[in-house]
Enzyme design. Structure first.
Site, PDB file in Angstrom:
ATOM      1  N   TYR A  70       0.813  -1.215   0.000  1.00 22.77           N
ATOM      2  CA  TYR A  70       0.000   0.000   0.000  1.00 22.77           C
ATOM      3  C   TYR A  70       0.849   1.269   0.000  1.00 22.77           C
ATOM      4  O   TYR A  70       0.401   2.323  -0.446  1.00 22.77           O
ATOM      5  CB  TYR A  70      -0.929   0.026   1.214  1.00 22.77           C
ATOM      6  CG  TYR A  70      -2.044  -0.987   1.182  1.00 22.77           C
ATOM      7  CD1 TYR A  70      -2.288  -1.760   0.061  1.00 22.77           C
ATOM      8  CD2 TYR A  70      -2.857  -1.184   2.283  1.00 22.77           C
ATOM      9  CE1 TYR A  70      -3.298  -2.705   0.031  1.00 22.77           C
ATOM     10  CE2 TYR A  70      -3.891  -2.118   2.272  1.00 22.77           C
ATOM     11  CZ  TYR A  70      -4.097  -2.878   1.143  1.00 22.77           C
ATOM     12  OH  TYR A  70      -5.109  -3.799   1.128  1.00 22.77           O
ATOM     13  N   LYS A 115       3.445 -15.384   2.761  1.00 22.03           N
ATOM     14  CA  LYS A 115       3.434 -16.139   1.496  1.00 22.03           C
ATOM     15  C   LYS A 115       4.881 -16.370   1.093  1.00 22.03           C
ATOM     16  O   LYS A 115       5.323 -16.055  -0.007  1.00 22.03           O
ATOM     17  CB  LYS A 115       2.663 -15.344   0.428  1.00 22.03           C
ATOM     18  CG  LYS A 115       2.369 -16.125  -0.848  1.00 22.03           C
ATOM     19  CD  LYS A 115       1.438 -17.302  -0.634  1.00 22.03           C
ATOM     20  CE  LYS A 115       1.137 -17.975  -1.983  1.00 22.03           C
ATOM     21  NZ  LYS A 115       0.411 -19.263  -1.811  1.00 22.03           N
ATOM     22  N   ASP A 171      -3.044 -18.212   1.854  1.00 21.32           N
ATOM     23  CA  ASP A 171      -4.166 -18.890   1.220  1.00 21.32           C
ATOM     24  C   ASP A 171      -4.742 -19.973   2.142  1.00 21.32           C
ATOM     25  O   ASP A 171      -5.964 -20.133   2.247  1.00 21.32           O
ATOM     26  CB  ASP A 171      -3.778 -19.473  -0.139  1.00 21.32           C
ATOM     27  CG  ASP A 171      -2.408 -20.137  -0.140  1.00 21.32           C
ATOM     28  OD1 ASP A 171      -1.694 -20.076   0.882  1.00 21.32           O
ATOM     29  OD2 ASP A 171      -2.040 -20.722  -1.171  1.00 21.32           O
ATOM     30  N   ASP A 180      -5.623  -6.792   5.683  1.00 15.60           N
ATOM     31  CA  ASP A 180      -6.815  -6.118   5.182  1.00 15.60           C
ATOM     32  C   ASP A 180      -7.869  -7.146   4.770  1.00 15.60           C
ATOM     33  O   ASP A 180      -9.046  -7.043   5.114  1.00 15.60           O
ATOM     34  CB  ASP A 180      -6.416  -5.240   3.994  1.00 15.60           C
ATOM     35  CG  ASP A 180      -7.488  -4.232   3.614  1.00 15.60           C
ATOM     36  OD1 ASP A 180      -8.571  -4.237   4.244  1.00 15.60           O
ATOM     37  OD2 ASP A 180      -7.261  -3.432   2.691  1.00 15.60           O
ATOM     38  N   ASP A 227     -11.388  -8.717   7.276  1.00 14.52           N
ATOM     39  CA  ASP A 227     -12.773  -8.631   6.812  1.00 14.52           C
ATOM     40  C   ASP A 227     -13.410 -10.018   6.744  1.00 14.52           C
ATOM     41  O   ASP A 227     -14.601 -10.186   7.032  1.00 14.52           O
ATOM     42  CB  ASP A 227     -12.835  -7.958   5.444  1.00 14.52           C
ATOM     43  CG  ASP A 227     -12.766  -6.446   5.541  1.00 14.52           C
ATOM     44  OD1 ASP A 227     -12.614  -5.939   6.668  1.00 14.52           O
ATOM     45  OD2 ASP A 227     -12.872  -5.767   4.509  1.00 14.52           O
TER      46      ASP A 227
END
Length: 350
Positions: free
Chosen positions: A135, A185, A217, A241, A245
């Site tokens: 970001y 990852k 994942d 992020d 959620d």
């Protein structure tokens, strides 16, 4: 105690007003002043994070935020979009640690889309790094190469940034069930190989905390398959992020989940995990509980008022136990209430 209140866009003004009413009911010596952030700031002041808002936020002890964004501003240049204001205030106040609890109240066990036996008793804390990663990494942009447009972003973390957020996760775990699961990852991304290496090194300072690692994942799958295996989840900005959620929906409604974004001094920005929901703005149907619970987190983390924070949380749980619900969590046999009326009931129980 001085609070900068940023109602923001959509349902933001309604839910922040609810939180302020609850804080007022505690009779604390709190002063607050409102300013604009996000789309409303673009419309009124020509910037998603105006200098007047920046000054107020810097001078305050804490920031209480509603929500920002909406389709109205999606066509603006990226630097003028409401979300840019949110990223800017995080960077300006050096809010590097985002804490998102995902707690399923027993009274809402039927509100989750997962089976009650899978989510009943859920209590997870997601610790998300907030000021690094893809970001904020540079270079970034869109350019033309060989006659076609190419978009590019840079995922980057320094050892110092990783150590800083890992410390928050391990110390949080010490106050809970003493387990940290670090998400990365590393099988594909060198950035997250460094993440895993540094977190593993940091764990040596916390021999009483159990550290595990999981690829992102698999973590997304495990949150749905067996979410109660987690205690504290530690992860970077983009993975956090997404996963926070996902975890929010395990609890039945994202309208129930608060969050805290802290800097190294304990100053924080406190906001609900949900968005601005412009489609229901002004209709008195938004769920104010996430923002009210965010105010409780503010009392706990910035002002060290644990008793008052627990009082708010207990009042929210009692309200749910009494069967009162907003539209997003209403179920058969419950009593539906609007935003204002739900806040009234929490204050009554408080």
């Amino acid at each position: 105690m001085k609070i900068c209140v940023l109602p923001g866009d959509g349902i933001g003004p309604e839910i922040t007003q609810s939180a302020l009413r609850v804080l007022k009911a505690l009779n604390l010596k709190i002063e607050w002043e409102e300013a604009r952030l996000g789309g409303v700031a673009v419309d009124c002041e020509g910037s998603p994070y105006p200098p007047s808002t920046q000054k107020l936020a810097q001078e305050a002890d804490a920031v209480l935020l509603g929500a920002v964004g909406g389709p109205k501003w999606d066509s603006l240049p990226r630097e003028m979009r409401p979300e840019k204001g949110l990223l800017s205030i995080r960077q300006d106040l050096q809010l590097f640690a985002n804490l998102r609890p995902a707690i399923l109240y027993p009274e809402l066990s039927n509100a989750s889309t997962l089976k009650p036996e899978v989510v009943s008793g859920l209590d997870i804390l997601i610790v998300r790094e907030l000021t690094g990663d893809i970001y904020f990494g540079k270079p970034r942009g869109i350019k033309t190469e060989n006659g076609e447009r190419v978009g590019f972003n840079t995922m980057i973390y320094t050892e110092t940034e990783i150590k800083r957020i890992a410390k928050v996760a391990f110390e949080s775990a010490r106050k809970r069930n003493k387990k940290v699961c670090s998400i990365d990852k590393m099988n594909v991304l060198e950035t997250t190989q460094l993440w895993r290496d540094v977190v593993t090194e940091c764990a040596q300072n916390y021999p009483d905390v159990e550290l595990s690692h999981m690829l992102v994942d698999n973590a997304a799958m495990q949150l749905v398959r067996n979410p109660k295996q987690f205690d504290v989840i530690l992860t970077g900005n983009i993975f956090g992020d997404i996963l926070s959620d996902e975890a929010a929906m395990l609890t039945g409604s994202i309208g129930m989940l608060p969050s805290a974004s802290l800097n190294e001094t304990g100053k924080g920005l406190f906001e609900p995990s949900h968005g601005s929901a412009p489609d229901i703005a002004g209709k008195n149907i938004a769920n104010p509980l996430a923002t009210i619970l965010s105010a409780a987190m503010m009392l706990r983390y910035t002002f060290s008022l644990e008793t008052e924070a627990r009082a708010i949380e207990s009042a929210v749980q009692k309200t749910l136990k009494q069967g009162f619900r907003t539209a997003d969590i209403v179920e058969a046999g419950s009593t539906p209430l609007g935003t204002v009326e739900m806040t009234d009931q929490v204050i009554h129980n408080l």
